[in-house]
Design an enzyme around this catalytic site. Sequence first.
Site, mmCIF file in Angstrom:
data_model
loop_
_atom_site.group_PDB
_atom_site.id
_atom_site.type_symbol
_atom_site.label_atom_id
_atom_site.label_comp_id
_atom_site.label_asym_id
_atom_site.label_seq_id
_atom_site.Cartn_x
_atom_site.Cartn_y
_atom_site.Cartn_z
ATOM 1 N N LYS A 1 -0.965 -3.291 -12.305
ATOM 2 C CA LYS A 1 0.417 -2.579 -12.148
ATOM 3 C C LYS A 1 0.969 -2.362 -13.394
ATOM 4 O O LYS A 1 0.599 -2.854 -14.550
ATOM 5 C CB LYS A 1 1.075 -3.424 -11.093
ATOM 6 C CG LYS A 1 0.451 -3.404 -10.021
ATOM 7 C CD LYS A 1 0.124 -2.162 -8.937
ATOM 8 C CE LYS A 1 -0.946 -2.315 -8.013
ATOM 9 N NZ LYS A 1 -0.587 -2.953 -6.752
HETATM 10 C C1 LIG Z 1 -0.945 -3.330 -5.354
HETATM 11 C C2 LIG Z 1 -0.389 -2.790 -4.055
HETATM 12 C C3 LIG Z 1 0.138 -3.412 -3.100
HETATM 13 C C4 LIG Z 1 -0.097 -4.849 -3.071
HETATM 14 O O1 LIG Z 1 0.395 -5.817 -4.226
HETATM 15 P P1 LIG Z 1 -0.534 -7.020 -4.518
HETATM 16 O O2 LIG Z 1 0.474 -7.591 -5.358
HETATM 17 O O3 LIG Z 1 -1.867 -6.976 -4.998
HETATM 18 O O4 LIG Z 1 -0.428 -8.002 -3.410
HETATM 19 C C5 LIG Z 1 0.654 -3.072 -2.022
HETATM 20 N N1 LIG Z 1 1.110 -1.506 -1.922
HETATM 21 C C6 LIG Z 1 0.356 -0.777 -2.953
HETATM 22 C C7 LIG Z 1 0.819 0.595 -2.738
HETATM 23 C C8 LIG Z 1 -0.150 -1.383 -3.961
HETATM 24 O O5 LIG Z 1 -0.770 -0.487 -4.929
#
Ligand SMILES: *Cc1c(COP(=O)(O)O)cnc(C)c1O
Length: 377
Positions: A190
């Site tokens: 991210k």
């Molecule tokens: C990465 C992601 C999540 C979950 O995040 P985590 O930190 O990996 O639990 C939820 N929604 C979307 C759209 C994502 O890309």
Amino acid sequence: MKRIPYSRQCIDQDDIDAVVEVLKSDFLTQGSKVPEFEAAVTQYVGAKYGIAVSSGTAALHVACLALEIGPGDRVWTSPISFVASANAALYCGAEVDFVDIDPDTFNMSVSCLAAKLYEAARVGTLPKALIVVHMAGASADMQQIAALAASYDIAIIEDAAHALGGHYQGRPVGCCQYSVITCFSFHPVKSITSGEGGMAMTNCPQLAERMQLFRSHGITRDRQKMNRDDGPWYYEQQVLGFNYRMSDIHAALGISQLRKLDGFISKRIALASQYRDALVDLPLCLPVFSADSAWHLYVIRVKSATRRELLYQHLKRQGIDVNVHYIPVAVQPFYAIGADVPNAENHYSAALSLPLFAELSDDAMERIIGCLTRFDW
Ligand SMILES: *Cc1c(COP(=O)(O)O)cnc(C)c1O
């Protein structure tokens, strides 16, 4: 030849020093770094409260719990997302359904939502909440979605796991102008990372307080909120919560990364515009370019599913790790609820995510563009 990943974190010496400093301190968890990280993200996005948790998924879960979503409730989300968006509602015992996407933006379609709400109101199956995903980093059409949701008295949670650093109508995603809660993820792919981690933003003090309760076993230490007071040692469990706390080690990394977020986003925007210029003449459908997007992903669409598979293999053979975002959650065997989402299925058959991350080098970019241009279209 070195493989080019589709995404990866950017860690520098400042990040490493920030983590080491916590390791040498008195508190590895429940020290000062988590509140400091919460304050920094809250200020960055212009929301009132930020509740740091152990993952983006945990943020979505405490958001649903704070809204009292439970058995008998319905939650609608977008089928083109990671499974966590829908799973969060299932954790609470709610039923999940999917609103089809807009084929151009990959986000929840306003017209599909309007039609589905109209029909659900008629047969009495309206949802309690929408989980709106900002796919690939570009905000969904929140103003329109919020207007529709308000007319049926439905709450909105934004799944902004892709969109930290992005903007909508000139304001940062996360300010909760059109939602009650916005959730971020700090997974390494991210826009910034804390290793694992997430945060739920809100402007509502009651929701903030409930999310704080759910993140730490449902326990409060606030004497004013307690039913009893046995003495200074006393704490009280008031709901069934979880251990979803973020550690100070993770928060320190998050604080250090947040300082570099604007630079990361500028780099991502520059790379997206480079892709656009280089690929414009190929028989591809390129994503809508916007400098408001956080550019989490660069998703191209190939004219046919067969071509897409050949291109996928071609790039993989050249050491370029492409990916498909996403397999529609509605067609995952676990969900397979026969949702009518033809746009999501068309998207799935054509989509391919090219490598995109702040430290993608000029050489790597040249290699990727070269491979795409040389492909037998
Ligand atoms: C990465 C992601 C999540 C979950 O995040 P985590 O930190 O990996 O639990 C939820 N929604 C979307 C759209 C994502 O890309």
